[in-house]
Every structure is written in C-alpha cells, then in structure tokens.
Design an enzyme around this catalytic site. Structure first.
Site, PDB file in Angstrom:
ATOM      1  N   SER A   1       0.787  -1.229   0.000  1.00  0.00           N
ATOM      2  CA  SER A   1       0.000   0.000   0.000  1.00  0.00           C
ATOM      3  C   SER A   1       0.823   1.284   0.000  1.00  0.00           C
ATOM      4  CB  SER A   1      -0.970   0.019   1.188  1.00  0.00           C
ATOM      5  OG  SER A   1      -0.293   0.260   2.390  1.00  0.00           O
TER       6      SER A   1
ATOM      7  N   LYS B   1       0.538   4.556   6.826  1.00  0.00           N
ATOM      8  CA  LYS B   1      -0.186   5.355   5.829  1.00  0.00           C
ATOM      9  C   LYS B   1       0.362   6.774   5.820  1.00  0.00           C
ATOM     10  CE  LYS B   1      -2.986   1.958   5.017  1.00  0.00           C
ATOM     11  NZ  LYS B   1      -2.801   1.165   3.838  1.00  0.00           N
TER      12      LYS B   1
END
Length: 183
Positions: free
Chosen positions: A40, A80
């Site tokens: 990700s 993230k």
C-alpha cells in the site's frame, strides 16, 4: 577471593545492566521498529522494508500533511500517509487532490498511480462531519499505492482518530542499500 575483584565485577556488570535498561526504555517509549507488510505504500516503502518509528514526535509536534504514520485500526497495525487535516474539506476529482477547493500536487505518487475520485461525504457521514470538513482530532490517511491500499476511503477504516496514530515513520533501516530518511 579478593573483595576488590567482586567489587569490580559488580561495577562492570552494572554498566551492562544500565546500558540494557536504557536501550529497552528507548525501544518501549521513544522509538520502535516497524516492518512494512503489503504494497500500500509503494513506491515510498515496499514490503519487507523495516522503518524506525518515533513514538514521541506527536507529543511535541502537530501531525502534518504528508507525514507517514503508523496507526492501529480495528486491532491491526498500518503505515499510511496523512492527506487531510482537521478543518479541511478533501476531495479527489479526475486524479487531482483538492483541499478546501484548491488543487494540491502529490509529488510522492508514482507516475501511473491513480486515485479513484471521492469526496469527504463518501468517507465521513454527515453526523460525523457536520460542517462538511474533517472534525477536530481526526485525519484522512491514504496509502501511496492507491489502487492497493486499504485506508480512509473504506468504511471499515474511515477517518482516523489522533489517538489511533501511534508514531511517525522517520527512517528506513532495511534493506541496507535503501538506508534513508523518510520524508
């Protein structure tokens, strides 16, 4: 046995014990190691990379846009990037990020990475974001590899509370050939 030898032994041993305790305290309260799992955050971070995380940063400094953070959501750890801050209206239209209706360039994204269009209303229910902006103490986080990232765009994830953010990624230590500061 000579008393001086015993005394010297305990003095030497105490140095090792104190050193071990200091290192343990640092790794428990100040920094930690975080392995990267999944894709990700490609191209910034890849699966198998290991990064250093400052657990202390956000006690003294504000969370900033583009910070790469570690967080816990539903019992899982994630890495993230912070995209939206409290008080902001965030939307993506035709692969362009708009913050309070102003376009914002994301230089860290790979050339072929596209972000599917969405608005803050798609992420945050009206009762959670009554003024059409990210509420105080909440953040919108996305992975750099948008097609492969589970992040604030999903209902299970949503906006992230400041309390869920566990630290700031600041340095990649593995693999050695990619040793670098993370910005």
């Amino acid at each position: 046995m000579d008393f001086r030898e015993i005394s010297e032994f305990f003095r030497d041993a105490s140095i090792y014990i104190i050193t071990f305790l200091v290192i343990a305290i640092i790794f428990v309260f100040v920094i930690s190691l975080q392995p990267i799992a999944g894709n990700s955050m490609v191209p910034t971070l890849e699966e198998g990379d290991v990064v250093l995380v400052s657990k202390f940063s956000y006690r003294f400094f504000k969370i900033q846009r583009n910070d790469i953070v570690t967080l816990k959501v539903n019992g899982k750890s994630y890495v993230k990037r912070v995209i939206g801050l409290p008080g902001e209206d965030i939307k993506y239209i035709k692969n362009v990020l708009y913050i309070n209706d102003n376009p914002f360039t994301e230089n860290f994204l790979g050339e072929n990475i596209e972000t599917t269009g969405f608005t803050l209303e798609d992420v945050c229910k009206e009762d959670e974001c009554p003024n059409g902006v990210i509420p105080e103490g909440k953040y919108l986080v996305l992975g750099d590899n948008r097609p492969e990232s589970e992040d604030s765009r999903t209902k299970e994830f949503g906006l992230v509370s400041k309390d869920d953010i566990t630290g700031k990624v600041f340095f990649r230590i593995w693999p050695f050939n990619k040793l670098s500061k993370i910005i």
